[in-house]
Design a protein around this motif. Structure first.
Motif, PDB file in Angstrom:
ATOM      1  N   GLU A 588      -9.835  22.909 -66.278  1.00 58.03           N
ATOM      2  CA  GLU A 588      -8.980  23.563 -66.109  1.00 58.03           C
ATOM      3  C   GLU A 588      -7.926  22.520 -65.589  1.00 58.03           C
ATOM      4  OE1 GLU A 588      -7.675  27.102 -63.129  1.00 58.03           O
ATOM      5  OE2 GLU A 588      -9.594  26.962 -63.846  1.00 58.03           O
ATOM      6  N   ASP A 589      -8.373  21.492 -64.605  1.00 55.79           N
ATOM      7  CA  ASP A 589      -7.684  20.513 -64.377  1.00 55.79           C
ATOM      8  C   ASP A 589      -6.642  19.851 -65.007  1.00 55.79           C
ATOM      9  OD1 ASP A 589      -6.445  19.401 -61.248  1.00 55.79           O
ATOM     10  OD2 ASP A 589      -7.278  17.637 -62.455  1.00 55.79           O
ATOM     11  N   ALA A 590      -6.936  19.240 -65.306  1.00 53.69           N
ATOM     12  CA  ALA A 590      -6.776  18.682 -67.119  1.00 53.69           C
ATOM     13  C   ALA A 590      -5.771  19.114 -67.873  1.00 53.69           C
ATOM     14  CB  ALA A 590      -7.810  18.172 -68.110  1.00 53.69           C
ATOM     15  N   VAL A 591      -5.789  20.515 -68.191  1.00 57.61           N
ATOM     16  CA  VAL A 591      -4.814  20.796 -68.586  1.00 57.61           C
ATOM     17  C   VAL A 591      -3.667  21.678 -68.031  1.00 57.61           C
ATOM     18  CG1 VAL A 591      -4.335  22.839 -70.484  1.00 57.61           C
ATOM     19  CG2 VAL A 591      -6.562  21.649 -70.853  1.00 57.61           C
ATOM     20  N   ALA A 592      -4.330  21.714 -67.136  1.00 54.94           N
ATOM     21  CA  ALA A 592      -2.729  22.880 -66.436  1.00 54.94           C
ATOM     22  C   ALA A 592      -2.092  21.631 -65.261  1.00 54.94           C
ATOM     23  CB  ALA A 592      -3.810  23.007 -65.107  1.00 54.94           C
ATOM     24  N   SER A 593      -2.701  20.782 -65.348  1.00 52.70           N
ATOM     25  CA  SER A 593      -1.555  19.160 -65.173  1.00 52.70           C
ATOM     26  C   SER A 593      -1.078  19.436 -65.949  1.00 52.70           C
ATOM     27  CB  SER A 593      -2.464  18.228 -64.384  1.00 52.70           C
ATOM     28  OG  SER A 593      -3.388  17.827 -65.974  1.00 52.70           O
ATOM     29  N   ASN A 594      -1.214  18.953 -67.454  1.00 52.90           N
ATOM     30  CA  ASN A 594      -0.123  18.492 -68.535  1.00 52.90           C
ATOM     31  C   ASN A 594       1.568  20.198 -68.232  1.00 52.90           C
ATOM     32  OD1 ASN A 594      -1.244  16.369 -68.872  1.00 52.90           O
ATOM     33  ND2 ASN A 594      -2.764  17.656 -70.316  1.00 52.90           N
ATOM     34  N   GLY A 655      -2.654   8.221 -85.583  1.00 54.12           N
ATOM     35  CA  GLY A 655      -1.284   8.444 -85.732  1.00 54.12           C
ATOM     36  C   GLY A 655      -0.982   8.630 -84.499  1.00 54.12           C
ATOM     37  N   HIS A 656      -1.149   8.389 -83.230  1.00 58.59           N
ATOM     38  CA  HIS A 656      -0.559   8.070 -82.111  1.00 58.59           C
ATOM     39  C   HIS A 656      -0.176   9.418 -81.786  1.00 58.59           C
ATOM     40  CE1 HIS A 656      -1.556   3.728 -82.137  1.00 58.59           C
ATOM     41  NE2 HIS A 656      -0.430   4.059 -83.389  1.00 58.59           N
ATOM     42  N   PHE A 657      -1.275  10.548 -81.791  1.00 54.72           N
ATOM     43  CA  PHE A 657      -0.463  12.416 -81.976  1.00 54.72           C
ATOM     44  C   PHE A 657      -1.060  12.041 -80.087  1.00 54.72           C
ATOM     45  CE2 PHE A 657      -1.686  16.335 -81.582  1.00 54.72           C
ATOM     46  CZ  PHE A 657      -0.381  17.167 -82.436  1.00 54.72           C
ATOM     47  N   PHE A 658      -1.947  11.794 -79.757  1.00 57.16           N
ATOM     48  CA  PHE A 658      -2.574  12.071 -77.975  1.00 57.16           C
ATOM     49  C   PHE A 658      -1.866  11.318 -77.620  1.00 57.16           C
ATOM     50  CE2 PHE A 658      -6.293  12.881 -81.245  1.00 57.16           C
ATOM     51  CZ  PHE A 658      -6.025  14.399 -80.565  1.00 57.16           C
ATOM     52  N   ASP A 659      -1.060  11.785 -76.483  1.00 51.29           N
ATOM     53  CA  ASP A 659      -0.746  10.864 -75.158  1.00 51.29           C
ATOM     54  C   ASP A 659      -0.594  11.625 -73.734  1.00 51.29           C
ATOM     55  OD1 ASP A 659       1.263  13.083 -74.966  1.00 51.29           O
ATOM     56  OD2 ASP A 659       2.346  12.820 -76.577  1.00 51.29           O
ATOM     57  N   GLY A 660       0.019  11.150 -72.341  1.00 51.41           N
ATOM     58  CA  GLY A 660      -0.290  11.597 -71.861  1.00 51.41           C
ATOM     59  C   GLY A 660      -0.006  13.212 -72.085  1.00 51.41           C
ATOM     60  N   SER A 661       0.723  14.291 -71.886  1.00 50.34           N
ATOM     61  CA  SER A 661       0.879  15.144 -72.275  1.00 50.34           C
ATOM     62  C   SER A 661       0.232  16.471 -73.307  1.00 50.34           C
ATOM     63  CB  SER A 661       2.569  16.097 -72.411  1.00 50.34           C
ATOM     64  OG  SER A 661       2.655  15.375 -73.931  1.00 50.34           O
ATOM     65  N   ILE A 662      -0.375  15.527 -74.556  1.00 49.88           N
ATOM     66  CA  ILE A 662      -1.446  16.426 -75.232  1.00 49.88           C
ATOM     67  C   ILE A 662      -2.797  14.709 -75.693  1.00 49.88           C
ATOM     68  CG2 ILE A 662      -1.641  16.947 -77.736  1.00 49.88           C
ATOM     69  CD1 ILE A 662       1.712  16.768 -77.810  1.00 49.88           C
ATOM     70  N   THR A 663      -4.170  15.636 -75.366  1.00 48.95           N
ATOM     71  CA  THR A 663      -4.807  15.285 -75.577  1.00 48.95           C
ATOM     72  C   THR A 663      -6.201  16.188 -76.365  1.00 48.95           C
ATOM     73  OG1 THR A 663      -5.992  16.631 -73.814  1.00 48.95           O
ATOM     74  CG2 THR A 663      -4.942  14.416 -72.820  1.00 48.95           C
TER      75      THR A 663
END
Length: 695
Positions: A588-594, A655-663
């Motif tokens: 919850e913490d990881a997603v909520a931070s984004n 394709g470098h889809f994942f970044d700081g806001s999408i994991t």
């Protein structure tokens, strides 16, 4: 009350999993890469033996041949096929614009070569009407009668014309064989999958119409002009209608009426040929009535002749078309019999076998061949089990070529033309495909109609090209226009189905689940995004535009206030305080931070700006559009992806889809996992929606 009789209830319990947790739980690691080229370069006795059996399949089945069980059936089948092959060989040679004896050659050499290299046990290789008419279109266009006209007496030098046409046909056969062998050796047998069944059936139907029209001149005894190219078939039909009054109709007699007699049964075609030849010889049809007959059939085989390389440039396009069509017909028929009798047909080896049949046959002055549907059915129904039946039929044809062929010199060509037309019955019956395709698949019906019309109007080579291009374009259109649907949860289950199809499916409050029937790629990405925004019932583009304008207006107001404020006077600036995130759970913490990153702390929410909010807080997707994450987060909707397979996840990582806001914590193993998480962990503002999509 318990469950109905014979039915069990299963209850499955497991923790909610996203992609990252699944990889940790299952100890995911990249699959070891296998380099196919390394296996090709390996050399061993076992591999050499396997390659030998692959390219010479006769070595695999002949030593285990059950003589007692199969030999009698193969012998009877071979003789039956040979009896059919004789008139068809003579007739289809005329169809190819060649002297009839070359049809006998084409019924001997290729059949025996296929016996050595083919993998189908039941198809009958040899002359075929569609292949013959394709060859005929080439010979008549490159060697028309007008080029061999004797100016002195206005007659055609048939000897010179036939010699050049035989050279064209044999060189064409060599080129066809080279194409087929080459494609087979590079394992290009899958190319036939791009020729759909409606395309092949429509093409053969149109070709059978061309065959029928081409034989009218022999049936009515007309002298027609040689034509080729677009609309040539239309001009031929018009010329036949124009010259039809010139035909001479002969009435050999009328059947006596009365007596209650039954209609006579049809006679076997070989008996008709023998009877017609005897009547022609006895009555002297050629000398007395000018009836066109087969003519001289020399006894014996012809020596091999090298192809003429100077003709390659003229024939290469037609050769490729004939190679593809011949293989498509053979492999489709071969797979039908293989499925029926429980064995496997190697498509690549079939290409090699057909190619060698045409290549070697062309050196011995044969024209291109494929397999015949009618003869294949006879070979199977009369007890044929292997290609020994084909070998026996070829040996029977060899006997006719060496000793008996000259007996058919007085056979009228009109009889052969009638035999060709009768053999077209099966292919002309394919017109019944139209009503069945109208009910089953109208896209396939469109392919059928376009292929038929293009082949009739543009001739066989251009018609095939237009049909293939249209079929590929239609495939592209299908991928760009898939079916999009919003899913709902079936009551008391974790199953999600289309709301338009399932009356008991209910949309989960606050969550949208969106699905596409096609794989997402660059060509349909924009269509996907537009359909998603439309199905969600929210004008995303309008909200984004209004939000940007209001944000810009607010920034200008703040700058103006800051510029005009007096010293010592403090002007308050309204700011919304970021809500605190409960760090109790790591997920919850990881997603909520984004989520907090997307919610700006300067009063830029839709509510603060006075804009309408979506009626859902989460979106579950089955795709990987990064722009969708960005746009929907701008309107305060969280996005999740569900049910992605490992290759899709690997492609996202590459394709470098994942970044700081999408994991990977935004990827869930199922739609139900994503929906459950969205309901348990809405965005910081409980009223904010969630969007979900399924792949």
């Amino acid at each position: 009350s318990g469950p109905p009789s014979g039915r069990r209830d299963y209850h499955v319990e497991r923790p909610l999993l996203n992609q990252q947790q699944l990889e940790e739980l299952g100890h995911w690691g990249p699959a070891p890469r296998t380099h196919q080229w390394r296996t090709w370069l390996q050399c061993s006795r076992a591999r050499a033996y396997a390659l030998l059996l692959r390219h010479f399949p006769i070595l695999a089945w002949l030593p285990r041949y059950p003589v007692r069980d199969w030999l009698l059936g193969d012998v009877l089948s071979g003789l039956s096929v040979a009896i059919m092959q004789l008139p068809q060989g003579l007739a289809y040679a005329l169809l190819a614009g060649l002297p009839p004896v070359f049809g006998l050659y084409s019924s001997f050499y290729p059949v025996f070569i296929y016996f050595l290299f083919g993998t189908s046990r039941h198809i009958s290789v040899g002359t075929f009407a569609i292949m013959s008419v394709m060859v005929g279109s080439v010979t008549e266009s490159l060697a028309p009668d007008e080029d061999f006209m004797d100016i002195a007496n206005s007659t055609v030098n048939e000897t010179a014309r036939d010699t050049y046409r035989v050279q064209l046909a044999s060189t064409l056969s060599v080129l066809v064989g080279l194409f087929q062998v080459g494609l087979g050796l590079v394992h290009f047998g899958f190319v036939v999958t791009y020729l759909s069944e409606p395309l092949v059936r429509s093409y053969t139907t149109a070709a059978s119409v061309q065959v029928f029209i081409s034989q009218l001149k022999y049936v009515f005894g007309l002298q027609l002009s040689s034509r080729s190219g677009p609309l040539s078939l239309i001009y031929t039909v018009l010329e036949v209608c124009w010259k039809l009054p010139q035909t001479v109709v002969r009435h050999p007699g009328h059947r006596a009426r009365g007596g209650g007699g039954k209609a006579p049964r049809s006679l076997p075609l070989p008996l008709i040929l023998i009877g017609a030849t005897a009547i022609s010889y006895g009555v002297g049809l050629q000398q007395r009535f000018g009836v066109d007959v087969v003519g001289n059939i020399p006894a014996g085989l012809v020596p091999p002749v090298a192809p003429n390389p100077q003709l390659f440039a003229k024939l290469v396009g037609n050769a490729f078309a004939i190679a593809v069509v011949g293989f498509a017909i053979a492999i489709s028929l071969g797979k039908i019999f293989a499925l029926r009798h429980g064995y496997r047909v190697d498509s690549n080896q079939e290409l090699v076998a057909l190619g060698l049949s045409n290549l070697i046959g062309g050196i011995f002055q044969c024209f291109p061949v494929s397999c015949s549907m009618s003869r294949s059915l006879v070979q199977e129904s009369t007890g044929g089990n292997t290609q020994i039946a084909g070998a026996i039929s070829s040996l029977f044809l060899l006997l006719i070529i060496l000793k008996l062929g000259e007996l058919f010199r007085d056979l009228p060509k009109a009889v052969l033309a009638a035999a060709i037309i009768v053999n077209l019955k099966g292919m002309l019956m394919q017109f019944k495909d139209i009503p069945s395709l109208w009910k089953a698949n109208q896209m396939d019906l469109l392919i059928w109609l376009v292929t038929f019309v293009a082949t009739i109007l543009l001739n066989l080579d251009l018609g095939l090209a237009v049909a293939i291009v249209f079929s590929l374009l239609l495939t592209v259109v299908r991928t760009q226009l898939p079916r999009y649907s919003v899913l709902g949860q079936v009551t008391d289950t974790d199953i999600y189905r289309d709301l338009a199809e399932y009356a008991e499916a209910r949309e989960v409050p606050g969550v949208k689940v969106f699905r596409s029937s096609a794989t997402l790629f660059f060509a349909n990405a924009e269509f996907y995004s537009d359909a998603l925004k439309q199905r969600c019932g929210v004008d995303v583009d309008y909200l984004l535009s209004r939000k940007k304008k209001l944000m810009k207006k607010r920034e200008l107001q703040q700058k103006r206030l800051k510029k005009n404020k007096t010293p010592g006077l403090s002007v308050p600036c309204n700011r919304s305080v970021s809500p605190q995130v409960n760090p109790a759970a790591e997920l919850e913490d990881a997603v909520a931070s984004n989520q907090e990153d997307a919610k700006a702390p300067n009063g830029s929410t839709l509510k603060a700006l006075g804009l309408p909010q979506p009626d859902f807080h989460s979106l579950v997707l089955g795709s990987d559009l990064k722009n969708i994450f960005r746009d929907f987060r701008e309107i305060e909707v969280e996005v999740y992806i569900a049910a992605c397979h490992s290759p899709v996840v690997a492609q996202l990582e590459a394709g470098h889809f994942f970044d700081g806001s999408i994991t990977k914590q935004h990827l869930f193993v199922s739609v139900h996992d994503a929906v459950t998480f969205a309901l348990q962990h809405p965005r910081s503002d409980p009223s904010r929606p969630v969007l979900a999509t399924k792949l």
